[in-house]
Design a protein around this motif. Structure first.
Motif, PDB file in Angstrom:
ATOM      1  N   UNK A 356      -1.937  10.343   1.842  1.00  0.00           N
ATOM      2  CA  UNK A 356      -1.114  10.430   3.056  1.00  0.00           C
ATOM      3  C   UNK A 356       0.138   9.571   2.922  1.00  0.00           C
ATOM      4  N   UNK A 357      -0.004   8.367   2.378  1.00  0.00           N
ATOM      5  CA  UNK A 357       1.131   7.452   2.218  1.00  0.00           C
ATOM      6  C   UNK A 357       1.804   7.624   0.854  1.00  0.00           C
ATOM      7  N   UNK A 358       1.719   8.796   0.299  1.00  0.00           N
ATOM      8  CA  UNK A 358       2.197   9.036  -1.062  1.00  0.00           C
ATOM      9  C   UNK A 358       3.681   8.733  -1.229  1.00  0.00           C
ATOM     10  N   UNK A 359       4.504   9.223  -0.323  1.00  0.00           N
ATOM     11  CA  UNK A 359       5.960   9.055  -0.464  1.00  0.00           C
ATOM     12  C   UNK A 359       6.368   7.594  -0.334  1.00  0.00           C
ATOM     13  N   UNK A 360       5.823   6.906   0.649  1.00  0.00           N
ATOM     14  CA  UNK A 360       6.192   5.493   0.830  1.00  0.00           C
ATOM     15  C   UNK A 360       5.692   4.634  -0.320  1.00  0.00           C
ATOM     16  N   UNK A 361       4.513   4.944  -0.845  1.00  0.00           N
ATOM     17  CA  UNK A 361       3.994   4.172  -1.976  1.00  0.00           C
ATOM     18  C   UNK A 361       4.776   4.458  -3.251  1.00  0.00           C
ATOM     19  N   UNK A 362       5.233   5.697  -3.422  1.00  0.00           N
ATOM     20  CA  UNK A 362       6.068   6.019  -4.584  1.00  0.00           C
ATOM     21  C   UNK A 362       7.408   5.308  -4.510  1.00  0.00           C
ATOM     22  N   UNK A 363       7.946   5.167  -3.293  1.00  0.00           N
ATOM     23  CA  UNK A 363       9.253   4.520  -3.145  1.00  0.00           C
ATOM     24  C   UNK A 363       9.206   3.042  -3.507  1.00  0.00           C
ATOM     25  N   UNK A 364       8.021   2.427  -3.440  1.00  0.00           N
ATOM     26  CA  UNK A 364       7.925   0.994  -3.765  1.00  0.00           C
ATOM     27  C   UNK A 364       8.094   0.716  -5.249  1.00  0.00           C
ATOM     28  N   UNK A 365       7.752   1.695  -6.100  1.00  0.00           N
ATOM     29  CA  UNK A 365       7.907   1.576  -7.555  1.00  0.00           C
ATOM     30  C   UNK A 365       7.251   0.297  -8.077  1.00  0.00           C
ATOM     31  N   UNK A 366       5.963   0.189  -7.811  1.00  0.00           N
ATOM     32  CA  UNK A 366       5.213  -0.990  -8.239  1.00  0.00           C
ATOM     33  C   UNK A 366       5.110  -1.034  -9.763  1.00  0.00           C
ATOM     34  N   UNK A 367       5.109  -2.245 -10.302  1.00  0.00           N
ATOM     35  CA  UNK A 367       4.964  -2.454 -11.747  1.00  0.00           C
ATOM     36  C   UNK A 367       3.556  -2.924 -12.120  1.00  0.00           C
ATOM     37  N   UNK A 368       2.656  -2.982 -11.134  1.00  0.00           N
ATOM     38  CA  UNK A 368       1.281  -3.385 -11.408  1.00  0.00           C
ATOM     39  C   UNK A 368       0.549  -2.244 -12.105  1.00  0.00           C
TER      40      UNK A 368
END
Length: 781
Positions: A356-368
């Protein structure tokens, strides 16, 4: 240059010339600003140090004047009245000698060594006094904060003066001129403060100017970076082209999807128009013997499953891709091992949140890396949770407890007194009464119809629940494994047809299919037949499937063939003998058929024309030589890929050894792979027992106490129970089930039809290039 967005088009060559000029102008301006700022900072540091020197030396001289006035009022004493140099302080004429001094600044950590060297080099004939500068000073080159000290050294004579200055130079101490009179020092201090104020104003203006230049560059830096990366990729690709004979055109050979040819032609036409070129781009299809790369269309849902398959090996061109089947089989096999409705709900909540939060999580561009792994497999987690929810309902397992949704198919005939007075009571599964352990008659407790969906909840409170569930899950694992292996063997026929290998259909596919069905397919039939044919009334007479399978290969049968306790149906003994013989014949065909057919085909293409003449000598030309006609063996040219021909590589011994290895591997693999699917039962048992342990040792304690104390204990033990459930059962046990599922697909399933010896199609994509550049930039930082 204006910001055209996050993803501008690739720049034209003339635009790159303008962009290069802009970069040079910006670089020169920044170099000039930095040089000026460094020079100003160096001047500011020198003036600041001089300011501290004038202040500290004034304090030194004020203290000396105070001590001298105090000595004039006191009685002269022998030691206190002596000068710095003792009796040598007076000249021959009786006049006192005048002391010289130098003042400067040195790093605070160098003071002890500096003082020790002065004492030894000057033999104690100098006087050193120092004071710390409270505020750290900024190094104009590195920008670091450093702590320094102000020092003043008194000496006598030019020789000592030269020696002191050399020592100060060796310790990188900075010397500054310091007037001798207070009035001159005061006047210099006023001038220094005025210059410091002016320098602060100029430094502030320099910093503001540099900030404005950097802010203006920061607005366009992302666009510039993307443009430079794109033009570099374009020129790198152009360097792979070849020049034609006229030295005017570039020629390139590449792979592209057939369905994208129209888009490629439109893109070439659009590029020709934008560049203003008069020569059109020509696109021709070529025929080649090289094996094309493999290109599988994926989306955000299927890419994770395709990645699992590609980790084993990339498919050859047009080889059957296991990924579409893995989308269903992978989460299903995982759920067989992880079946628990409660745990599946927690996993479903986590997977659903990521989707559900796919777009917002993709926008964060985490490096973990760990988080990116979980997020990349969000749809796998979601499907595994949905299938685990289904198998949890089948197992009737909710945090190790059963839920009675439809009412049990069993009822109790015991009185309340009998229930409380006996620790264990026997339930009768027959349609009629049963005989108890004490030879008493027990009425039937079974209603005559099964539980509508899943396992009956009464099995959760029975003492033989593990025996029952183990038998059910073990047989179910065998059936699932054999079905998946049979499906893999069936898929191999598509590879044989596409690669135009009809020999493999008769010499490989059919023997493998017959062997697998003759033994393990028959085993599944026995399991299902036993489930259907034997109920509670005749369960004591049900034959053992394991012993029956062993006796099948030993040809060991009871003399009474029609005994219902020894066989499942009439004619079972004869059928089993036929199946064993068929399995042996299919294994022999798998071993010999392909090498013999290959040898026969090779001899047809290369007939043996040499014969012996009457004298025993061989005639290499045969009968046609008598007619004056010579026959030469024409060797075909090698293929475009540079490989030699099949005829030249034919070696019957090597082919036979290879087929022996394949036959042994397949026949023994069928046994080991079927046994390997028992991990479905083993991990399901381990998952259920771990869940039961957490319930009985942690959460059950909160329900065992009544009243307010029980509520407090339940509140206290719930958090540890939830943490252990998530940490052990969801994370660790889930990861274990995931790895076992992955092994079942790679080894047991894909080995039946999938080779994975291809190489992936890597298109020219700006998106991939920019993502790789960004990933490498994150690794550097």
């Amino acid at each position: 240059m204006l910001d055209t967005g996050d993803n501008p088009d690739a720049p034209a060559p003339r635009e790159m010339i303008d962009l290069e000029a802009t970069f040079e102008k910006l670089e020169n301006e920044m170099k000039e600003v930095n040089t000026n700022a460094e020079a100003l900072k160096r001047n500011f540091l020198e003036l600041t140090e001089l300011k501290h020197i004038l202040r500290k030396t004034q304090v030194f001289f004020d203290e000396a004047a105070f001590l001298q006035s105090a000595q004039m009022h006191d009685q002269p004493k022998s030691e206190e009245a002596q000068n710095l140099l003792g009796e040598e302080a007076t000249r021959a004429g009786g006049q006192p000698l005048k002391l010289g001094f130098v003042a400067g600044v040195i790093l605070r950590e160098r003071i002890p060594a500096f003082e020790r060297l002065l004492w030894r080099a000057c033999r104690g004939n100098v006087y050193l006094k120092f004071a710390d500068i409270e505020t750290p000073l900024e190094d104009p080159v590195t920008g670091d904060q450093v702590n320094k000290c102000v020092f003043i050294i008194f000496y006598q004579g030019e020789q000592l003066k030269s020696r002191v200055k050399k020592i100060c130079e060796g310790f990188r101490a900075t010397l500054y001129p310091c007037p001798e009179t207070p009035a001159e020092r005061r006047e210099m201090a006023i001038g220094v403060m005025t210059r410091i104020e002016d320098l602060q104003t100029v430094l502030g203006q320099t910093q503001d100017h540099r900030h404005r230049v950097l802010v203006a560059a920061a607005k366009n830096i992302k666009v510039w970076f993307i443009k430079v990366q794109k033009i570099k990729a374009i020129y790198h690709t152009l360097n792979l082209f070849n020049l034609d004979v006229t030295q005017k055109c570039l020629i390139a050979e590449c792979w592209c999807p057939v369905e994208e040819l129209e888009k490629i032609q439109l893109a070439l036409r659009r590029g020709t128009e934008r560049s203003g070129s008069n020569a059109p781009c020509i696109l021709n299809q070529m025929t080649t013997n090289e094996s094309p790369p493999t290109y599988n269309h994926t989306n955000k849902f299927t890419v994770a499953f395709q990645t699992l398959v590609d980790s084993y090996g990339v498919a050859s061109y047009r080889e059957v891709n296991p990924a579409p089947f893995t989308i269903i089989s992978f989460p299903f096999l995982f759920a067989v091992m992880f079946g628990d409705t409660g745990h599946a709900m927690l996993m479903l909540a986590f997977g659903g949140w990521m989707v559900i939060k796919e777009k917002s999580l993709l926008a964060q561009k985490s490096t973990n890396e760990i988080w990116n792994t979980f997020f990349g497999g969000r749809y796998i987690i979601l499907l595994m949770a949905l299938f685990s929810l289904y198998t949890g309902l089948i197992y009737n397992d909710f945090y190790s407890k059963s839920v009675n949704l439809f009412g049990s198919a069993w009822h109790s005939n015991y009185t309340e007194h009998e229930i409380h007075s006996h620790k264990q009571l026997q339930m009768c599964p027959n349609s009629g009464p049963c005989i108890g352990p004490d030879h008493e008659e027990i009425p039937s407790n079974y209603r005559g119809y099964p539980y509508p969906f899943g396992l009956d909840p009464i099995w959760m409170i029975s003492v033989n629940t593990i025996t029952y569930t183990n038998s059910f899950k073990m047989k179910m694992s065998v059936i699932i494994g054999v079905c998946q292996m049979l499906f893999g063997v069936f898929l191999s026929i598509f590879n044989h047809r596409f690669f135009k290998e009809p020999m493999n259909i008769f010499a490989k596919f059919i023997p493998e299919l017959v062997f697998l069905n003759a033994i393990f397919g028959y085993l599944c039939v026995l399991i299902i037949a036993k489930w259907i044919s034997w109920g509670g009334d005749n369960a004591a007479c049900a034959p053992s499937i394991l012993l029956g399978l062993i006796n099948m290969f030993l040809f060991k049968y009871d003399s009474e063939e029609n005994d219902s306790c020894e066989s499942m149906f009439a004619g079972q003994q004869g059928l089993q003998v036929v199946l064993v013989l068929v399995a042996v014949i299919s294994a022999i065909c798998l071993l010999l058929l392909k090498p013999l057919l290959m040898l026969y085909r090779h001899r047809l293409k290369h007939p043996q024309v040499a014969r012996l003449d009457a004298g025993g000598h061989s005639d290499p030309y045969g009968e046609d030589h008598a007619d004056g006609v010579e026959h030469h063996d024409t060797q075909p040219l090698p293929s475009a890929g540079g490989a030699s021909n099949e005829e030249e590589e034919f070696d019957f011994g090597e082919l036979f050894v290879h087929q022996c290895i394949h036959t042994i591997e397949f026949c023994l693999g069928c046994v080991s792979h079927t046994a390997s699917y028992l991990r479905l039962w083993a991990l399901s048992l381990a998952h259920g027992q771990l869940s039961e342990v957490l319930w009985s040792m942690v959460l059950r304690n909160g329900f065992a106490i009544n009243g307010m104390v029980g509520s407090i204990v339940l509140f206290a033990v719930f958090a540890p129970w939830l943490m252990l459930t998530i940490g052990i059962l969801l994370v660790m046990e889930g990861l274990s089930a995931f790895l076992h599922t992955l092994r079942l697909h790679w080894v047991e399933f894909q080995s039946k039809f999938y080779v994975g010896s291809g190489y992936p199609f890597t298109p020219f994509s700006f998106e991939i290039i920019l993502d790789q550049a960004e990933a490498s930039d994150h690794e550097v930082h």
